[in-house]
Design an enzyme around this catalytic site. Structure first.
Site, PDB file in Angstrom:
ATOM      1  N   TYR A   1      13.328  13.733   1.951  1.00 38.25           N
ATOM      2  CA  TYR A   1      12.148  14.593   2.060  1.00 38.25           C
ATOM      3  C   TYR A   1      12.527  16.073   2.128  1.00 38.25           C
ATOM      4  O   TYR A   1      11.702  16.949   1.856  1.00 38.25           O
ATOM      5  CB  TYR A   1      11.308  14.204   3.279  1.00 38.25           C
ATOM      6  CG  TYR A   1      10.541  12.907   3.057  1.00 38.25           C
ATOM      7  CD1 TYR A   1       9.640  12.791   2.004  1.00 38.25           C
ATOM      8  CD2 TYR A   1      10.739  11.807   3.887  1.00 38.25           C
ATOM      9  CE1 TYR A   1       8.949  11.617   1.776  1.00 38.25           C
ATOM     10  CE2 TYR A   1      10.041  10.616   3.675  1.00 38.25           C
ATOM     11  CZ  TYR A   1       9.153  10.531   2.625  1.00 38.25           C
ATOM     12  OH  TYR A   1       8.467   9.363   2.399  1.00 38.25           O
TER      13      TYR A   1
ATOM     14  N   ASP B   1       5.173  -6.676   4.993  1.00 35.84           N
ATOM     15  CA  ASP B   1       4.466  -5.417   4.732  1.00 35.84           C
ATOM     16  C   ASP B   1       5.026  -4.715   3.498  1.00 35.84           C
ATOM     17  O   ASP B   1       4.821  -3.509   3.317  1.00 35.84           O
ATOM     18  CB  ASP B   1       4.510  -4.499   5.959  1.00 35.84           C
ATOM     19  CG  ASP B   1       5.891  -3.921   6.233  1.00 35.84           C
ATOM     20  OD1 ASP B   1       6.895  -4.467   5.700  1.00 35.84           O
ATOM     21  OD2 ASP B   1       5.981  -2.934   6.985  1.00 35.84           O
TER      22      ASP B   1
ATOM     23  N   GLU C   1       7.997  13.085   7.385  1.00 31.84           N
ATOM     24  CA  GLU C   1       6.927  12.798   6.426  1.00 31.84           C
ATOM     25  C   GLU C   1       5.905  13.928   6.316  1.00 31.84           C
ATOM     26  O   GLU C   1       5.060  13.900   5.413  1.00 31.84           O
ATOM     27  CB  GLU C   1       6.181  11.515   6.832  1.00 31.84           C
ATOM     28  CG  GLU C   1       6.979  10.246   6.710  1.00 31.84           C
ATOM     29  CD  GLU C   1       6.162   9.019   7.119  1.00 31.84           C
ATOM     30  OE1 GLU C   1       6.559   7.906   6.728  1.00 31.84           O
ATOM     31  OE2 GLU C   1       5.131   9.188   7.812  1.00 31.84           O
TER      32      GLU C   1
ATOM     33  N   GLY D   1       0.828  -1.188   0.000  1.00 28.26           N
ATOM     34  CA  GLY D   1       0.000   0.000   0.000  1.00 28.26           C
ATOM     35  C   GLY D   1       0.862   1.237   0.000  1.00 28.26           C
ATOM     36  O   GLY D   1       2.083   1.181   0.174  1.00 28.26           O
TER      37      GLY D   1
ATOM     38  N   GLY E   1      -1.541   1.749   6.079  1.00 29.30           N
ATOM     39  CA  GLY E   1      -1.812   0.812   7.166  1.00 29.30           C
ATOM     40  C   GLY E   1      -1.314  -0.594   6.910  1.00 29.30           C
ATOM     41  O   GLY E   1      -1.707  -1.536   7.598  1.00 29.30           O
ATOM     42  N   LYS E   2      -0.402  -0.755   5.947  1.00 28.57           N
ATOM     43  CA  LYS E   2       0.066  -2.102   5.589  1.00 28.57           C
ATOM     44  C   LYS E   2       0.845  -2.763   6.734  1.00 28.57           C
ATOM     45  O   LYS E   2       0.706  -3.964   6.962  1.00 28.57           O
ATOM     46  CB  LYS E   2       0.917  -2.055   4.320  1.00 28.57           C
ATOM     47  CG  LYS E   2       2.053  -1.041   4.354  1.00 28.57           C
ATOM     48  CD  LYS E   2       2.695  -0.890   2.981  1.00 28.57           C
ATOM     49  CE  LYS E   2       3.767   0.191   3.000  1.00 28.57           C
ATOM     50  NZ  LYS E   2       3.194   1.548   3.200  1.00 28.57           N
TER      51      LYS E   2
END
Length: 377
Positions: free
Chosen positions: A221, A260, A321, A185, A190-191
């Site tokens: 980032y 994940d 993030e 995902g 939410g993986k």
């Protein structure tokens, strides 16, 4: 994410169709409160502390991220829905259903409404014998004794006999058919949470991406053009090393592997972040590595809309993030969906979780498991 807590419940019924009452309660708990991972045999036991019909009793193990008071509140609401009437008499009474919170991990909890471990559990065989069936490595945090010792020391000599076996609701979900399941995902979908819950509920070996250890991620980032290539190359090397090691190591005590991430996410993110000439070089390296990697037996993609992804990213609070633009997440989503369209030899399941919260809402988690089971069939 935090590991789930283990909760033991004791169920009893001595009015109406006792077996049906117990089974309805088990299913309702699983679908609305928390995941029922183990169920004891069904016992018939004499009424304890008052004269009445015999009870049917059993014990359940739940796994949950909810607190003990939250579990109690939801259980009390569920009892009423299942027909429990509390007249608050002096003493015990017959009941359609009785659900008690017996333990919460090996913790001691004392509130106005809740005491765990249950203060009378060591005195009641109708609680101890079903709990012993669950084969748990659980020790009473006050008495410092394990369940076999508590049974042996109990002064209760009631005739508690096994009536029949009961099934856990999870037995309908046959994930053990697969050796390797990948949960994928976008950022914040939410993986990791789902992969962790599945690994704990179904006794799977869990492999989580080691993104937190990547020194280039915060720098990326801040300055994407400068750090994109070293970031993607370091991710590719680390994912290859981790999956090669973990997928090759068979664990005798686990039923399958759940991850994940899947190695192909490296190419999806690289296509978005790298310049054209960097991407060509990167893809050459990726193609060499990809040929050696085992494919998952089931590839689950959690689709989450961009608005919800941004909310999730904000709430989990990773500083590096917080400035991720919506456009970047849109590109990643499109990259995943384009990749999935090309995979003719991969068993893929896309689950739209935009309106689901499988942490707070148990029914959402169960619906995801149901979708996975339908894909298996």
């Amino acid at each position: 994410m935090n590991n789930q807590s283990q909760v033991i419940l004791s169920l009893g019924s001595n009015l109406g169709n006792r077996l049906e009452n117990i089974q309805l309660a088990i299913d309702a708990i699983h679908y609305t409160v928390a995941t029922v991972v183990k169920v004891s045999s069904l016992y018939e036991t004499p009424a304890w502390g008052f004269e009445s019909n015999s009870f049917y009793n059993c014990a359940l193990v739940l796994q949950t991220l909810k607190s003990a008071p939250q579990i109690l509140d939801e259980i009390l609401i569920l009892e009423i829905k299942l027909g429990r009437v509390r007249n608050d008499p002096k003493g015990y009474q017959a009941r359609v259903i009785d659900i008690d919170v017996i333990t919460y991990n090996e913790e001691i909890v004392e509130t106005e409404k809740l005491q765990v471990p249950h203060p009378q559990m060591q005195n009641r065989l109708f609680v101890l014998l079903p709990m012993r069936d669950l084969n748990l490595d659980w020790r009473h945090p006050i008495l410092q004794k394990y369940l076999p010792e508590l049974v042996q020391l109990s002064e209760d000599k009631s005739n508690c006999k096994v009536v029949q076996k009961l099934k856990s609701p999870l037995e309908k979900i046959d994930l053990q058919k697969y050796n390797y399941i990948a949960i994928e995902g976008n950022i914040g979908a939410g993986k990791t949470t789902l992969a962790t819950k599945i690994s704990e509920d179904f006794n799977a070996k869990l492999v989580l991406e080691r993104f937190a250890d990547n020194p280039f991620l915060p720098k990326f980032y801040e300055d994407q053009s400068r750090y994109a290539f070293p970031l993607e190359m370091s991710f590719l090397a680390d994912r290859y090393q981790q999956l090669s090691d973990d997928l090759a190591q068979f664990d005798l005590f686990k039923d399958f592997i759940v991850t994940d991430y899947h190695i192909f996410k490296s190419l999806i993110f690289a296509k978005v972040t790298l310049a054209e000439d960097e991407y060509r070089l990167y893809k050459t390296m990726f193609d060499i590595i990809h040929k050696e990697m085992p494919k998952p037996d089931l590839y689950v993609y959690l689709y989450q809309n961009t608005e919800q992804l941004l909310k999730n990213i904000k709430s989990r609070g990773r500083s590096y993030e917080q400035q991720i633009p919506a456009e970047y997440l849109d590109k990643i989503n499109r990259g995943y969906l384009d990749y999935i369209k090309t995979q003719t030899d991969l068993k893929v399941l896309i689950i739209d979780i935009s309106n689901k919260d499988f942490v707070e809402n148990q029914i959402d988690y169960v619906s995801i498991l149901d979708e996975i089971q339908q894909k298996i069939q």
